[in-house]
Motif scaffolding. Sequence first.
Motif, PDB file in Angstrom:
ATOM      1  N   UNK A 118       0.876  -1.221   0.021  1.00 33.67           N
ATOM      2  CA  UNK A 118      -0.086  -0.023   0.183  1.00 33.67           C
ATOM      3  C   UNK A 118       0.885   1.124   0.005  1.00 33.67           C
ATOM      4  N   UNK A 119       1.893   1.306   0.755  1.00 33.63           N
ATOM      5  CA  UNK A 119       3.068   2.499   0.878  1.00 33.63           C
ATOM      6  C   UNK A 119       3.514   2.633  -0.475  1.00 33.63           C
ATOM      7  N   UNK A 120       3.725   1.503  -1.249  1.00 28.02           N
ATOM      8  CA  UNK A 120       4.380   1.654  -2.366  1.00 28.02           C
ATOM      9  C   UNK A 120       3.557   2.107  -3.629  1.00 28.02           C
ATOM     10  N   UNK A 121       2.175   1.665  -3.383  1.00 24.55           N
ATOM     11  CA  UNK A 121       1.067   2.217  -4.207  1.00 24.55           C
ATOM     12  C   UNK A 121       0.867   3.793  -4.133  1.00 24.55           C
ATOM     13  N   UNK A 122       0.996   4.257  -2.794  1.00 20.97           N
ATOM     14  CA  UNK A 122       0.807   5.760  -2.703  1.00 20.97           C
ATOM     15  C   UNK A 122       2.069   6.513  -3.372  1.00 20.97           C
ATOM     16  N   UNK A 123       3.406   5.802  -3.146  1.00 25.60           N
ATOM     17  CA  UNK A 123       4.419   6.692  -3.553  1.00 25.60           C
ATOM     18  C   UNK A 123       4.820   6.492  -5.123  1.00 25.60           C
ATOM     19  N   UNK A 124       4.249   5.432  -5.401  1.00 18.56           N
ATOM     20  CA  UNK A 124       4.454   5.043  -7.153  1.00 18.56           C
ATOM     21  C   UNK A 124       3.315   4.312  -7.760  1.00 18.56           C
ATOM     22  N   UNK A 125       2.443   4.844  -7.967  1.00 22.60           N
ATOM     23  CA  UNK A 125       1.074   3.899  -8.235  1.00 22.60           C
ATOM     24  C   UNK A 125       1.364   3.586  -9.627  1.00 22.60           C
ATOM     25  N   UNK A 126       2.354   4.137 -10.565  1.00 22.02           N
ATOM     26  CA  UNK A 126       2.351   3.431 -11.761  1.00 22.02           C
ATOM     27  C   UNK A 126       3.350   2.321 -11.934  1.00 22.02           C
TER      28      UNK A 126
END
Length: 388
Positions: A118-126
């Motif tokens: 989830x944190x990764x999705x917030x930081x770099x959703x692409x």
Amino acid sequence: MRFYREILEGRDAGSDAGKSTHMLLNLQVLRALAASSVVIAHALHETEMLAAATGRAAVDGSAWNLGFGVDIFFVLSGFIMTHTAASEFGKSGASLRFFLRRCARVVPLYWLLTSIMLLGALAAPSLLAVPVGSISHVLASYFFIPSGRGVDEVRPVLALGWTLNYEMLFYVFFALALLLPIRLGIVWLSVLMVGMALVGNLVDQSHVQIAFWTSPIILEFLFGVYVALIFRSGVRIGKGIAFGLVAIGLLGFVHISTPWNDAAFPRFLRSGLPAALFVLAAAIGPVLPHKRLVLWTVALGDASYSLYLAHPFILRPMRALWAKVIGGALPLGLFVVFSTLAAALLALALFRGVEKPLTRRVQGVVLGSARRKRRSTGVLPAVDTESA
């Protein structure tokens, strides 16, 4: 490693603990095989995307059913639960102890990696191929409730957690079975799961949770239950029969023919029965020789939960790095080899540095009082097959 070597060299020979540990070693090797097959399957999939970026041919894995590792895990789960909890049937508080113990084993690492995702999705959703989804989907992911993600896909935020949605369902059913004496409990569990699988053929697929939980794949857990009953009955086989069972079980790893792969031939038969033969051979067959390779494979089996859940965190960065640095200079088969080895090393480090201490801490909080009470009565724990 020293513990496994001492047992294999014959210490505690003839004891129940020694016999259980021999069985555990075989099963841990099987867990390593199952987790590795899933990793290789996903690494092969990554080569399809690398092929477009590098001009190299993707590695064709169409002849192999490497998702078979999941079926092995499901049968193993049914086996381990039954074997470790067999003496608990009908005892006061057994259901709650069992369920808390399993949650303490499964939940911490899964929640940690889901949160990192989830944190990764917030930081770099692409970087994500599929959007995380709504708040309700995120909550469903944390609490093991099947929920739609993307188009026609029932997956949690951490996609590999779909198997844990089935695991948690089995834990609930097994905990309820523990309320009864063992024979009645196994009968109740069998009738319930077979009944659900039959109902699943009638369920409208738009009812996501019901359709998911009534899939016939749940019968693979039941196969493991009955393998455990065979093991506990004292039946043992020699090398020849064990080799024959493994040879037949290998059919689960290959795509034999179109009818074999057709949806009309359900997965719990096509893959579940061969998986059950693998587990049966490991459980009641002779112990593997105590070679260095076996001990290292056992270590990877110990880390198989970390390997299963965490390998996408290494495969995707390695794909990007390979495309940027190596490109088309090397065949993509080497990507499969290197990425699989890297995922195994990550899993071993994650198991020792994060999963094991985190699980112990949670178990200490959740189960500490029960353990202190058992120690005060002088009851010592048996060999810990719970980590399997």
